[in-house]
Design an enzyme around this catalytic site. Structure first.
Site, PDB file in Angstrom:
ATOM      1  N   LYS A 125       0.811  -1.223   0.000  1.00 27.88           N
ATOM      2  CA  LYS A 125       0.000   0.000   0.000  1.00 27.88           C
ATOM      3  C   LYS A 125       0.841   1.268   0.000  1.00 27.88           C
ATOM      4  O   LYS A 125       0.412   2.302  -0.496  1.00 27.88           O
ATOM      5  CB  LYS A 125      -0.953   0.005   1.195  1.00 27.88           C
ATOM      6  N   GLU A 132     -10.301   7.251   3.604  1.00 26.87           N
ATOM      7  CA  GLU A 132     -11.183   6.438   4.434  1.00 26.87           C
ATOM      8  C   GLU A 132     -10.452   5.129   4.677  1.00 26.87           C
ATOM      9  O   GLU A 132      -9.572   4.749   3.914  1.00 26.87           O
ATOM     10  CB  GLU A 132     -12.511   6.161   3.736  1.00 26.87           C
ATOM     11  N   SER A 185       1.887  -9.763  -0.685  1.00 30.28           N
ATOM     12  CA  SER A 185       1.540  -8.342  -0.587  1.00 30.28           C
ATOM     13  C   SER A 185       1.867  -7.694   0.751  1.00 30.28           C
ATOM     14  O   SER A 185       2.096  -6.489   0.820  1.00 30.28           O
ATOM     15  CB  SER A 185       0.057  -8.153  -0.910  1.00 30.28           C
TER      16      SER A 185
END
Ligand code: PLP
Length: 391
Positions: free
Chosen positions: A84, A106, A372
């Protein structure tokens, strides 16, 4: 810039949001072709996030299955522990370039909120993260982490107090504070240009895989595998191999508990519709009401999916399947034991898929799985599940 992938994507947003979207699109179009912007992005990926990440040959996994060679793309080694950060850095740099002083985001499980708060701290920007009150209760540690990083976490009481309510509030806030605020979306979802932009920022994953495979092994992989929530680590892994028809691209969704409680948007009962500003596959009732997704892994628990994946599915460019909660938990334990690597529960879904994939491979095949994220955030959750199930 094309705003659709086939019939998917687009900008299904209220009129009031259009000016902000147009401004973002224009800024991104310019930044994309600006050498200075790209160099700055590369600088932070390398010196802050820790790229390139390793392409690790998992010999014990390979030995276990006795077929193709398995490699792990180690996004878990990045700063903050997951892919991310790639996207958060890219978008924060864009926000800075646009002269914005505040980031709004958010978050559901808190992972994207933490990535946003991290880059806001790095670039000296204000950060406000909208989060459902129910999610805040479940993810108290991530709330504290965001606050520690200097962000303001704004609880949202409306609806079910979860991600979709937080998303509505974040967009409302953005639309009324366009002057100084940038809206940072955490996956390849939302209205154009977000799916394209997020894919571009995450495509460093696949570019590195390609370069590492060629340099160290003199060839391309035969399979690339990644988990799919919104789909950003998967699209980042796939994108570089789009022209290579012989590289099979496989996205793994959360099969959850059963045929009702899951997040199988592409591999299950999803149908095209509009969610969060884009036309894409989503879990919905025959009447068009969004059905809440479920997964043991918070990062895969999303009823929609990035529009480019919907296009890939229809065109059979990539293949989508799922594994259950139970299979993911087994993979979580198995990778920890065999390779000494504790994967994020999301990534454990991609690992679990090897059970299905490996028997179809041969020794000359080369399988790259995108790991990930790291599993530290999931350890106590998994401990509780295993205790309750008596395993
Ligand atoms: C958020 C998250 C995901 C799911 O998001 P995508 O956009 O589908 O990549 C997967 N893995 C980890 C570790 C995450 O934190």
């Amino acid at each position: 810039m094309e705003s659709r992938f086939g019939k998917y994507g687009g900008q299904y947003v209220p009129e009031i949001v259009m000016p902000a979207l147009k401004e973002t699109e224009t800024a991104y179009n310019e930044a994309k072709d600006d050498r200075e912007f790209q160099n700055e992005f590369k600088f932070y990926l390398k010196n802050y996030a820790g790229r390139p990440t390793l392409l690790y040959e998992a010999k014990k996994l390979t030995e276990h299955y006795g077929a193709g060679r398995i490699f792990l793309k180690r996004e878990d080694l990045l700063h903050t522990g997951a892919h991310k950060i790639n996207n958060a850095l890219g978008q924060a740099l864009l926000a800075k370039r646009m002269g914005k002083t505040r980031i709004v985001a958010e978050t559901g499980a808190g992972q994207h909120g933490v990535a946003s708060a991290t880059v806001a701290a790095l670039f000296g920007m204000d950060c406000i993260v909208f989060m459902g009150v129910e999610d805040m209760r479940r993810q108290a540690l991530n709330v504290f982490r965001m606050e520690l990083l200097g962000a303001k976490v704004q609880g949202v009481e409306s609806g079910t107090g979860t991600l979709k309510d937080a998303t509505s509030e974040a967009i409302r806030y953005w639309a009324t504070n366009i002057e100084d605020t940038y809206y940072l979306i955490g996956s390849c979802v939302g209205p154009h240009p977000y799916p394209t932009m997020v894919r571009d920022f995450q495509s460093c994953i696949g570019r590195e895989i390609r370069a590492q495979c060629i340099k160290d092994y003199g060839r391309l992989p035969t399979h690339v595998v990644a988990c799919v929530g919104g789909g950003s680590n998967a699209i980042g892994t796939f994108y570089e191999f789009l022209e290579d028809k012989r590289v099979k691209m496989i996205g793994v969704e959360a099969g959850g508990k059963n045929s009702f409680e899951n997040a199988k948007t592409l591999s299950g009962r999803g149908r095209p519709g509009v969610l969060h500003g884009a036309y894409s596959y989503l879990l919905q009732t025959p009447e068009g009401q969004v059905i809440e997704a479920y997964s043991v892994s918070a990062g895969l628990d999303y009823p929609g999916v990035g529009p480019e994946h919907s296009f890939f599915k229809d065109e059979k460019i990539a293949f989508y399947d799922s594994v259950s909660d139970e299979e993911a938990l087994e993979a979580f334990k198995f990778l920890s034991k065999t390779e000494g690597i504790v994967p994020a529960l999301e990534s454990a879904h991609a690992i679990a898929y090897l059970e299905k994939l490996m028997p179809q491979t041969k020794e000359s095949d080369m399988i790259v799985v995108c790991l990930s994220g790291r599993g530290d955030k999931d350890v106590s959750h998994v401990a509780e599940i295993l205790k309750n199930s008596g395993r």
